[in-house]
Structure formats: structure tokens, C-alpha cells
Design a protein around this motif. Structure first.
Motif, PDB file in Angstrom:
ATOM      1  N   ASP A 195       0.812  -1.225   0.000  1.00 27.76           N
ATOM      2  CA  ASP A 195       0.000   0.000   0.000  1.00 27.76           C
ATOM      3  C   ASP A 195       0.841   1.267   0.000  1.00 27.76           C
ATOM      4  O   ASP A 195       0.451   2.261  -0.619  1.00 27.76           O
ATOM      5  CB  ASP A 195      -0.930   0.011   1.224  1.00 27.76           C
ATOM      6  N   LEU A 196       1.952   1.227   0.695  1.00 25.94           N
ATOM      7  CA  LEU A 196       2.752   2.452   0.801  1.00 25.94           C
ATOM      8  C   LEU A 196       4.141   2.131   1.319  1.00 25.94           C
ATOM      9  O   LEU A 196       4.407   1.029   1.813  1.00 25.94           O
ATOM     10  CB  LEU A 196       2.086   3.470   1.725  1.00 25.94           C
ATOM     11  N   MET A 197       4.997   3.128   1.227  1.00 30.38           N
ATOM     12  CA  MET A 197       6.322   3.090   1.828  1.00 30.38           C
ATOM     13  C   MET A 197       6.524   4.400   2.575  1.00 30.38           C
ATOM     14  O   MET A 197       6.000   5.441   2.169  1.00 30.38           O
ATOM     15  CB  MET A 197       7.398   2.920   0.758  1.00 30.38           C
ATOM     16  N   ILE A 198       7.247   4.341   3.684  1.00 29.69           N
ATOM     17  CA  ILE A 198       7.655   5.554   4.391  1.00 29.69           C
ATOM     18  C   ILE A 198       9.159   5.690   4.206  1.00 29.69           C
ATOM     19  O   ILE A 198       9.925   4.818   4.624  1.00 29.69           O
ATOM     20  CB  ILE A 198       7.294   5.497   5.884  1.00 29.69           C
ATOM     21  N   THR A 199       9.573   6.764   3.559  1.00 25.51           N
ATOM     22  CA  THR A 199      10.985   6.944   3.244  1.00 25.51           C
ATOM     23  C   THR A 199      11.331   8.429   3.320  1.00 25.51           C
ATOM     24  O   THR A 199      10.503   9.253   3.708  1.00 25.51           O
ATOM     25  CB  THR A 199      11.313   6.333   1.868  1.00 25.51           C
ATOM     26  N   ASP A 200      12.548   8.771   2.921  1.00 24.38           N
ATOM     27  CA  ASP A 200      12.990  10.156   2.999  1.00 24.38           C
ATOM     28  C   ASP A 200      12.174  11.035   2.056  1.00 24.38           C
ATOM     29  O   ASP A 200      11.879  10.645   0.919  1.00 24.38           O
ATOM     30  CB  ASP A 200      14.466  10.263   2.645  1.00 24.38           C
ATOM     31  N   ALA A 201      11.868  12.232   2.525  1.00 20.63           N
ATOM     32  CA  ALA A 201      11.025  13.140   1.754  1.00 20.63           C
ATOM     33  C   ALA A 201      11.599  13.428   0.376  1.00 20.63           C
ATOM     34  O   ALA A 201      10.858  13.489  -0.616  1.00 20.63           O
ATOM     35  CB  ALA A 201      10.829  14.441   2.530  1.00 20.63           C
ATOM     36  N   ILE A 202      12.915  13.592   0.285  1.00 17.93           N
ATOM     37  CA  ILE A 202      13.511  13.888  -1.018  1.00 17.93           C
ATOM     38  C   ILE A 202      13.316  12.723  -1.984  1.00 17.93           C
ATOM     39  O   ILE A 202      13.103  12.936  -3.184  1.00 17.93           O
ATOM     40  CB  ILE A 202      15.012  14.241  -0.864  1.00 17.93           C
TER      41      ILE A 202
END
Length: 261
Positions: free
Chosen positions: A188-195
């Protein structure tokens, strides 16, 4: 006078027993070797990327590695590493510095040093655009049935395991193809660095970066170094001059706009 002569003899004796050279440091070792060894992962656009069909690395940190080697007057040697083995490779002296979009973490700081930061960042979600309203907050994400995907061994996995308790966490070993898993509906999603969310949303229109301007936490990018203050001082001064001269920002924009495959 006898006392003065005695003191002079003592001082002369101590001077004779001093080591002929100062303790060696990594900066001197690099200059003597004539090569700067830079560890890089090749899987993190825009910092370091190596296409499957090429042996060449490209990216912001790869270009800056070349500039650092030029400032030293030595040749550049790029050493492949990975996020799970990054600290092990550094500890085994496989490279002199890691330049690959490395996030500052206290766990890594226990075993190594960092340069001054060159980029402010933080963790934020990326998901298919039709789901962007579902995953704005950690509370929305952390529900049974939500499938979060992470790459192994880095700050993304540590953030997910520290903050996600009910949603499932799947580890995908390839950071290059991980976003395709979300597009294909296998996560569903990934949480990673904003850049990284900004760049991937640009490369893959099916994906949306969620509030990259206001990430869940605060982090910074810096270069990872062995415990050698002489070497760190040189890297810090070179990086400070690169940023203060205005040379860094155009490079960042150049690699954000790069036509990545």
C-alpha cells in the motif's frame, strides 16, 4: 649554573626520545595512497544509482565524490556497498567515506563519525495517488490490513518498526524496484525520505508523495566517516566551502531533474 645544565640535559634527553613522526591519520594515508575510496550503494536516486546494464555510478553524491577526490589531488575509487552491510564495510576499512544519501542516526554515530550535514530531510509516506487521503498520518497508516513495504537495514526499516505496530511490514530487498511493488498493488505504501518521495512521484505519476514539506520526523543527510578527526576536519571544510560558495544547490537541482531510467 649546574642546575641549569642538568635541566638542559634532561630536556635534550626527552627530545631525543620523542617519536620522529606524528601519529598517522587517514588524510595522510589517502594522500600517500593516491586514491580516495568512496562507499556507495547505487540504489538511491538522486544520490547514487547504478543501472543494471552499467558498471558506472551516477548521482549527486557520486559527482561530489569526484570533486572531493579532485580537492585532495587523488583519483576516485567507488566501492559498492549496501544498507545492511554499510557499517560492517566501514568497520572493515573497505572505504574511507560513505557518500550515498546517508541519514544521520545515533546508532551509526556510536561506531563512526559524520560530516557536517548537507541536506535536511525526514520520513514521509508515498503511495498510489488514489490512496493519498488514507495515509496522511501514522495513526491512519497503523491499522491491521495496511501493507507497508520497506528496504532492509537502513533508517526506513528502523522508523517503520519503531512506529508501526498493527499494519504489516514487508521487507523488499531491492531499493530500485520497491516502488513498483506499490504501483502493482503488492503493497500500500512506503515511508521513506522526503527527497526520495518527491523524486519517485516525479518519475512514477501513479505515485504521490504525501506532505514531503512536513515529514513525520527530522533528519539530515551527511557523509559517514571512520573515527578520525583529522580526516573529518578536512571533509567538513571542503563541504562547508562547497555549500557556502553556492555550488551545492545547482548540483542538487541538476540531479533532481536528471532523466533517470
Amino acid at each position: 649554573m649546574r642546575l641549569i645544565r642538568t635541566l638542559l640535559l634532561v630536556v635534550a634527553s626527552l627530545c631525543l626520545n620523542l617519536p620522529a613522526t606524528a601519529e598517522s591519520n587517514r588524510l595522510d594515508d589517502i594522500l600517500a595512497r593516491g586514491a580516495l575510496r568512496v562507499g556507495t550503494t547505487g540504489d538511491y536516486k538522486p544520490f547514487s544509482y547504478r543501472p543494471a546494464t552499467s558498471v558506472e555510478f551516477v548521482g549527486l553524491d557520486v559527482e561530489l565524490a569526484g570533486q572531493l577526490a579532485k580537492a585532495l589531488g587523488v583519483k576516485l575509487e567507488l566501492v559498492p556497498t549496501s544498507w545492511p552491510t554499510l557499517m560492517k564495510d566501514l568497520g572493515e576499512d573497505r572505504f574511507d567515506i560513505a557518500m550515498s544519501g546517508v541519514s544521520i542516526s545515533l546508532d551509526r554515530q556510536k561506531k563512526a563519525l559524520y560530516s557536517i550535514p548537507y541536506l535536511r530531510d525526514g520520513k514521509t509516506p508515498i503511495t498510489r495517488c488514489e490512496n493519498k487521503e488514507r495515509f496522511q498520518t501514522l495513526a491512519q497508516i497503523d491499522h491491521p490490513g495496511v501493507r507497508l513495504i520497506v528496504n532492509p537495514g537502513g533508517t526506513n526499516e528502523r522508523f517503520a518498526r519503531a512506529n508501526i505496530k498493527q499494519a504489516s511490514i514487508a521487507v523488499h530487498p531491492d531499493n530500485v524496484t520497491i516502488f513498483d511493488q506499490i504501483i502493482a498493488g503488492r503493497a500500500d505504501l512506503m515511508i521513506t525520505d522526503a527527497i526520495e518521495t518527491r523524486l519517485q512521484a516525479k518519475l512514477k505519476p501513479q505515485l504521490c508523495a504525501l506532505h514531503p514539506e512536513a515529514p513525520f520526523d527530522f533528519s539530515e543527510k551527511a557523509y559517514l566517516l571512520p573515527r578520525d578527526l583529522v580526516w573529518k576536519t578536512f571533509v567538513d571544510q571542503w563541504l562547508h566551502q562547497t555549500i557556502a560558495s553556492g555550488a551545492f544547490s545547482p548540483l542538487l537541482e541538476k540531479w533532481l531533474a536528471h532523466p533517470w531510467p
